[in-house]
Design a protein around this motif. Structure first.
Motif, PDB file in Angstrom:
ATOM      1  N   PRO A  98       0.832  -1.215   0.000  1.00  0.00           N
ATOM      2  CA  PRO A  98       0.000   0.000   0.000  1.00  0.00           C
ATOM      3  C   PRO A  98       0.860   1.255   0.000  1.00  0.00           C
ATOM      4  CG  PRO A  98       0.008  -1.018   2.166  1.00  0.00           C
ATOM      5  CD  PRO A  98       0.705  -1.978   1.250  1.00  0.00           C
ATOM      6  N   LEU A  99       0.276   2.318  -0.471  1.00  0.00           N
ATOM      7  CA  LEU A  99       0.977   3.600  -0.497  1.00  0.00           C
ATOM      8  C   LEU A  99       1.031   4.178   0.908  1.00  0.00           C
ATOM      9  CD1 LEU A  99       2.219   5.949  -2.096  1.00  0.00           C
ATOM     10  CD2 LEU A  99      -0.101   6.794  -2.490  1.00  0.00           C
ATOM     11  N   HIS A 120      -3.590  -0.016  -7.519  1.00  0.00           N
ATOM     12  CA  HIS A 120      -3.206  -1.383  -7.169  1.00  0.00           C
ATOM     13  C   HIS A 120      -3.495  -2.299  -8.364  1.00  0.00           C
ATOM     14  CE1 HIS A 120      -3.253  -5.320  -5.220  1.00  0.00           C
ATOM     15  NE2 HIS A 120      -2.614  -4.767  -4.195  1.00  0.00           N
ATOM     16  N   ARG A 161     -11.741  -4.255  -6.113  1.00  0.00           N
ATOM     17  CA  ARG A 161     -10.437  -4.246  -5.465  1.00  0.00           C
ATOM     18  C   ARG A 161     -10.292  -5.506  -4.612  1.00  0.00           C
ATOM     19  NH1 ARG A 161     -10.411  -1.836  -0.254  1.00  0.00           N
ATOM     20  NH2 ARG A 161     -12.500  -1.372   0.505  1.00  0.00           N
ATOM     21  N   VAL A 213      -6.245   6.046  -0.576  1.00  0.00           N
ATOM     22  CA  VAL A 213      -4.898   5.634  -0.157  1.00  0.00           C
ATOM     23  C   VAL A 213      -5.009   4.636   0.994  1.00  0.00           C
ATOM     24  CG1 VAL A 213      -2.766   6.398   0.951  1.00  0.00           C
ATOM     25  CG2 VAL A 213      -3.705   7.681  -0.986  1.00  0.00           C
ATOM     26  N   GLY A 216      -6.067   1.170   0.034  1.00  0.00           N
ATOM     27  CA  GLY A 216      -5.143   0.423  -0.791  1.00  0.00           C
ATOM     28  C   GLY A 216      -5.431   0.487  -2.282  1.00  0.00           C
ATOM     29  N   CYS A 219      -1.534   2.753  -4.811  1.00  0.00           N
ATOM     30  CA  CYS A 219      -0.434   2.076  -4.108  1.00  0.00           C
ATOM     31  C   CYS A 219       0.956   2.471  -4.597  1.00  0.00           C
ATOM     32  CB  CYS A 219      -0.603   0.558  -4.227  1.00  0.00           C
ATOM     33  SG  CYS A 219      -0.301  -0.097  -5.884  1.00  0.00           S
TER      34      CYS A 219
END
Length: 222
Positions: A98-99, A120, A161, A213, A216, A219
């Protein structure tokens, strides 16, 4: 966070049990919902098509006409197929870290405008004028309750997602969908924000970034 609270998990294909076609409804005159006649059964088109080398008359002609009408009425099927494919792709997609929100905070406002945020690998966006999420849900083998679908209830803007082991499908507000669409297409953060703000003047960039963010969906930074 996010996802559909009571949704079944993704399955291998869109189906219930043989013969259990969903009750697709349209609004008739006066607004009353009515089921679409003769739900198309698996293999029906193939069986009728196999008789195409003979003269078709009488009952067979009426049956073929009914199948043609039914297929023409299933305009939502390509979009349901796109959702199916996105769910399957999300299940098989590579993992990605994740970012880190702190990484964004370290970028100066001037540079941030030209930054590209990467989705992602499991994420996909699906837009449809049909209620494709509902259609998909009622066709899952373990779906409980009423399987009726009203095609006039409106369309969907969906984010597929994979926050954990299984994919999830999350309905999105229009502004968030527009913002993510721009980012997924490669727009810079500044361009995506300006494009979304032009269409949705109340769009809150900080809140949207925080949501996507932390979930997720976004990313990476480029």
């Amino acid at each position: 966070a996010g996802g559909v609270g009571q949704q079944p998990r993704a399955r291998e294909s869109l189906r219930r049990h043989p013969g259990d076609a969903p009750k697709i409804e349209r609004r008739g005159v006066g607004g009353a919902a009515r089921p679409v006649d003769r739900p198309l059964q698996p293999g029906h088109v193939r069986q009728v098509g196999e008789r195409g080398d003979r003269r078709i008359r009488g009952e067979e002609s009426r049956e073929l006409a009914a199948v043609v009408v039914q297929v023409a009425a299933l305009a939502y099927l390509p979009d349901v197929a796109r959702l199916e494919w996105a769910i399957d792709r999300a299940r098989r997609a590579a993992d990605a870290a994740p970012l880190d929100p702190a990484a964004l905070a370290e970028i100066s406002p001037e540079r941030l405008q030209g930054t590209r945020l990467l989705p992602h690998p499991a994420c996909a966006l699906i837009a449809s004028p049909w209620p494709v999420l509902r259609i998909w849900q009622v066709n899952q083998p373990d779906y409980p309750g009423d399987a009726a679908v009203d095609l006039d209830e409106g369309g969907d803007r969906l984010l597929v997602r994979r926050p954990a082991d299984e994919p999830e499908v999350e309905p999105l507000p229009e502004a968030d969908f527009a913002f993510l669409s721009a980012l997924f297409a490669g727009a810079t953060l500044g361009a995506a924000f300006e494009e979304t703000l032009a269409r949705f003047p109340g769009f809150d960039l900080a809140a949207a970034l925080r949501r996507h963010v932390l979930s997720g969906t976004l990313c990476g930074i480029a």
